[in-house]
Design an enzyme around this catalytic site. Structure first.
Site, PDB file in Angstrom:
ATOM      1  N   GLU A  56       0.821  -1.208   0.000  1.00  0.00           N
ATOM      2  CA  GLU A  56       0.000   0.000   0.000  1.00  0.00           C
ATOM      3  C   GLU A  56       0.857   1.260   0.000  1.00  0.00           C
ATOM      4  O   GLU A  56       0.496   2.267  -0.608  1.00  0.00           O
ATOM      5  CB  GLU A  56      -1.021   0.016   1.146  1.00  0.00           C
ATOM      6  CG  GLU A  56      -0.634  -0.472   2.517  1.00  0.00           C
ATOM      7  CD  GLU A  56      -0.483  -1.974   2.693  1.00  0.00           C
ATOM      8  OE1 GLU A  56       0.347  -2.555   1.975  1.00  0.00           O
ATOM      9  OE2 GLU A  56      -1.137  -2.543   3.579  1.00  0.00           O
ATOM     10  N   LEU A 207      20.061 -27.062  -8.909  1.00  0.00           N
ATOM     11  CA  LEU A 207      18.934 -26.616  -8.075  1.00  0.00           C
ATOM     12  C   LEU A 207      18.818 -25.105  -7.986  1.00  0.00           C
ATOM     13  O   LEU A 207      18.344 -24.572  -6.983  1.00  0.00           O
ATOM     14  CB  LEU A 207      19.023 -27.218  -6.657  1.00  0.00           C
ATOM     15  CG  LEU A 207      18.870 -28.718  -6.544  1.00  0.00           C
ATOM     16  CD1 LEU A 207      18.912 -29.141  -5.072  1.00  0.00           C
ATOM     17  CD2 LEU A 207      17.546 -29.198  -7.155  1.00  0.00           C
ATOM     18  N   GLY A 278      14.345 -37.239  -4.627  1.00  0.00           N
ATOM     19  CA  GLY A 278      13.713 -38.211  -5.505  1.00  0.00           C
ATOM     20  C   GLY A 278      12.650 -39.035  -4.792  1.00  0.00           C
ATOM     21  O   GLY A 278      12.053 -38.583  -3.806  1.00  0.00           O
ATOM     22  N   ALA A 282      10.456 -38.178  -1.476  1.00  0.00           N
ATOM     23  CA  ALA A 282       9.019 -37.923  -1.706  1.00  0.00           C
ATOM     24  C   ALA A 282       8.190 -38.790  -0.758  1.00  0.00           C
ATOM     25  O   ALA A 282       7.253 -38.310  -0.114  1.00  0.00           O
ATOM     26  CB  ALA A 282       8.661 -38.217  -3.155  1.00  0.00           C
TER      27      ALA A 282
HETATM   28  N1  LIG Z   1      11.835 -36.943 -12.428  1.00  0.00           N
HETATM   29  C1  LIG Z   1      11.903 -36.394 -11.234  1.00  0.00           C
HETATM   30  O1  LIG Z   1      11.030 -35.614 -10.872  1.00  0.00           O
HETATM   31  C2  LIG Z   1      13.037 -36.708 -10.325  1.00  0.00           C
HETATM   32  C3  LIG Z   1      13.346 -35.826  -9.314  1.00  0.00           C
HETATM   33  C4  LIG Z   1      14.377 -36.152  -8.445  1.00  0.00           C
HETATM   34  C5  LIG Z   1      15.056 -37.343  -8.600  1.00  0.00           C
HETATM   35  N2  LIG Z   1      14.766 -38.176  -9.604  1.00  0.00           N
HETATM   36  C6  LIG Z   1      15.478 -39.445  -9.765  1.00  0.00           C
HETATM   37  O2  LIG Z   1      15.395 -40.159  -8.539  1.00  0.00           O
HETATM   38  C7  LIG Z   1      16.543 -40.957  -8.403  1.00  0.00           C
HETATM   39  C8  LIG Z   1      17.112 -40.806  -7.004  1.00  0.00           C
HETATM   40  O3  LIG Z   1      16.159 -41.221  -6.079  1.00  0.00           O
HETATM   41  P1  LIG Z   1      16.531 -41.688  -4.622  1.00  0.00           P
HETATM   42  O4  LIG Z   1      15.274 -42.180  -3.987  1.00  0.00           O
HETATM   43  O5  LIG Z   1      17.695 -42.591  -4.681  1.00  0.00           O
HETATM   44  O6  LIG Z   1      17.054 -40.339  -4.002  1.00  0.00           O
HETATM   45  P2  LIG Z   1      16.480 -39.197  -3.071  1.00  0.00           P
HETATM   46  O7  LIG Z   1      15.086 -39.443  -2.645  1.00  0.00           O
HETATM   47  O8  LIG Z   1      16.817 -37.905  -3.703  1.00  0.00           O
HETATM   48  O9  LIG Z   1      17.458 -39.368  -1.848  1.00  0.00           O
HETATM   49  C9  LIG Z   1      17.271 -40.419  -0.945  1.00  0.00           C
HETATM   50  C10 LIG Z   1      18.301 -40.346   0.138  1.00  0.00           C
HETATM   51  O10 LIG Z   1      18.102 -39.201   0.954  1.00  0.00           O
HETATM   52  C11 LIG Z   1      18.682 -39.457   2.213  1.00  0.00           C
HETATM   53  N3  LIG Z   1      17.817 -39.048   3.314  1.00  0.00           N
HETATM   54  C12 LIG Z   1      18.220 -38.354   4.382  1.00  0.00           C
HETATM   55  N4  LIG Z   1      17.231 -38.173   5.242  1.00  0.00           N
HETATM   56  C13 LIG Z   1      16.159 -38.747   4.711  1.00  0.00           C
HETATM   57  C14 LIG Z   1      14.830 -38.898   5.170  1.00  0.00           C
HETATM   58  N5  LIG Z   1      14.409 -38.392   6.316  1.00  0.00           N
HETATM   59  N6  LIG Z   1      13.992 -39.581   4.399  1.00  0.00           N
HETATM   60  C15 LIG Z   1      14.367 -40.084   3.214  1.00  0.00           C
HETATM   61  N7  LIG Z   1      15.628 -39.992   2.723  1.00  0.00           N
HETATM   62  C16 LIG Z   1      16.522 -39.316   3.484  1.00  0.00           C
HETATM   63  C17 LIG Z   1      18.897 -40.969   2.286  1.00  0.00           C
HETATM   64  O11 LIG Z   1      20.277 -41.202   2.162  1.00  0.00           O
HETATM   65  P3  LIG Z   1      21.120 -41.242   3.539  1.00  0.00           P
HETATM   66  O12 LIG Z   1      20.473 -42.298   4.377  1.00  0.00           O
HETATM   67  O13 LIG Z   1      22.495 -41.534   3.102  1.00  0.00           O
HETATM   68  O14 LIG Z   1      20.959 -39.895   4.126  1.00  0.00           O
HETATM   69  C18 LIG Z   1      18.198 -41.498   1.070  1.00  0.00           C
HETATM   70  O15 LIG Z   1      18.780 -42.655   0.544  1.00  0.00           O
HETATM   71  C19 LIG Z   1      17.519 -40.561  -9.457  1.00  0.00           C
HETATM   72  O16 LIG Z   1      17.514 -41.514 -10.478  1.00  0.00           O
HETATM   73  C20 LIG Z   1      16.949 -39.252  -9.978  1.00  0.00           C
HETATM   74  O17 LIG Z   1      17.254 -39.068 -11.330  1.00  0.00           O
HETATM   75  C21 LIG Z   1      13.768 -37.883 -10.474  1.00  0.00           C
END
Ligand SMILES: NC(=O)c1ccc[n+]([C@@H]2O[C@H](COP(=O)([O-])OP(=O)(O)OC[C@H]3O[C@@H](n4cnc5c(N)ncnc54)[C@H](OP(=O)(O)O)[C@@H]3O)[C@@H](O)[C@H]2O)c1
Length: 345
Positions: A56, A207, A278, A282
């Site tokens: 405003e 990012l 990822g 999610a």
């Molecule tokens: N198309 C899309 O929209 C999109 C977006 C993003 C990623 N991706 C794909 O997804 C794949 C990677 O997926 P991802 O599941 O391996 O990786 P992510 O979900 O990005 O990371 C998972 C990691 O995060 C860490 N983490 C720490 N705290 C956490 C918590 N409270 N809850 C869950 N995880 C936690 C864990 O590792 P630590 O235990 O070592 O901490 C876990 O293994 C890749 O291939 C990527 O290309 C696609």
């Protein structure tokens, strides 16, 4: 009853407010349009950044003397308290505004009452005008005020069969350039962008919020990586100097505590968080009930194998227990479709 002109002005005020998204936290995005008694726009403004002029005040400055006798159309109730800037109610009265049209009342503790104060001072006040649109533009901020925790958007980019990465680990680019540009706007409007270390190791994403031509935007959201065991490589793109980064580790044997992290982010003035994956992260946010909105870009493609958008969480074993959302919006973006979903609470 707000006139057609006033409602048009409110639509314009909402669009103005949206221009502040991502830059105003911990303050709300707000837009303001001033109309003279004949209904002509004599000034407009929006809250550009925390610490800067309120909407405003910017509109009053643009209108100058023409604000006398004007109607102020505002997405959010004017403040009546001394914060970093003096009360806007005083500024509106001093400028000679005669009528106030407001979208949403300010629910913040001790902050509301601006509309009542102006009414008591003889201003003609109307509230609740285009309230849904005004709520929506400020929804992250309103969410923080009402719940005390940042507003979390889960963003997905999937094929029609819900895959986000191929079996060989590749995930770029499932959606087309228009959807990616749209997702960059989502980033730019967020205070923080969050991924798990799995995504950093697989894709090495920067990012950052970028324009369609690849140029970095002036304001960058905080980059957050969930990385319990410190696996983010030193040379990872998220560690470059283009934006601030928070790599969150956890005590041995544990994973990052999401609720505690959100509380910490809130304390650092983060109002909106964009979770970009990822699948493991999610699932973790969904299982914790911490997702307030899902924005899913769906490409007209089928993968048949590879990673699903949500994995490694509790999941559901029965259709009866399906995690259902309300479809809030469906928009074609280039060759893809954008779905906006909200939890059914
Ligand atoms: N198309 C899309 O929209 C999109 C977006 C993003 C990623 N991706 C794909 O997804 C794949 C990677 O997926 P991802 O599941 O391996 O990786 P992510 O979900 O990005 O990371 C998972 C990691 O995060 C860490 N983490 C720490 N705290 C956490 C918590 N409270 N809850 C869950 N995880 C936690 C864990 O590792 P630590 O235990 O070592 O901490 C876990 O293994 C890749 O291939 C990527 O290309 C696609």
């Amino acid at each position: 009853m707000a006139s057609e002109l006033e409602q048009d002005a409110m639509r314009r005020a909402v669009a103005l407010a949206a221009r502040g998204l991502g830059a105003t936290s911990p303050n709300p995005p707000v837009g303001c349009v001033l109309l003279d008694p004949a209904g002509a726009v004599v000034g407009e403004g929006f809250h550009e950044r925390a610490g800067g002029a309120h909407a405003e005040v910017a509109a009053l400055a643009a209108a100058g003397e023409r604000a006398r006798g004007a109607t102020a159309v505002l997405t959010l109730e004017p403040c009546r308290h001394h914060g970093r800037t003096p009360p806007c109610t005083d500024a509106l009265l001093a400028a000679g505004v005669r009528r106030l049209v407001v979208g949403v009342l300010d629910p913040a503790d001790g902050h509301g009452g601006g509309a009542e104060q102006l009414r008591a001072a003889g201003v003609d006040v109307e509230t609740g005008v285009l309230a849904d649109a005004c709520e929506q533009v400020a929804e992250a901020w309103l969410h923080v005020v009402r719940t005390g925790r940042p507003f979390v958007t889960l963003k997905l980019a999937t094929t029609v069969d819900g895959r986000v990465a191929a079996a060989d680990g590749s995930s770029r680019w499932i959606t087309g350039p228009a959807a990616r540009a749209d997702a960059h706007l989502l980033r730019a409007g967020s205070d923080a962008v969050l991924v798990g270390v799995g995504t950093v190791l697989a894709d090495d994403p920067a990012l950052t919020a970028r324009d369609p031509d690849g140029r970095l935007r002036e304001r960058q959201p905080l980059r957050v990586v969930l990385d319990s065991r410190g696996r983010t490589p030193r040379g990872a793109a998220v560690r470059d100097a283009s934006a601030p980064t928070l790599v969150v580790e956890a005590p041995p044997g544990e994973r990052v505590d999401l609720a505690a992290l959100l509380a910490k982010l809130r304390a650092d003035d983060v109002v909106s968080v964009l979770v970009e994956g990822g699948p493991t992260v999610a699932a973790a946010f969904l299982d914790a009930g911490l997702v307030d909105r899902v924005v899913a870009y769906v490409a007209p493609a089928l993968m048949g194998s590879g990673r699903s958008a949500v994995e490694n969480g509790a999941g559901t074993t029965s259709i009866a227990a399906l995690r259902r959302f309300r479809l809030d919006d469906l928009t074609r973006v280039g060759d893809d479709v954008r779905l906006t979903l909200r939890p059914v609470r």
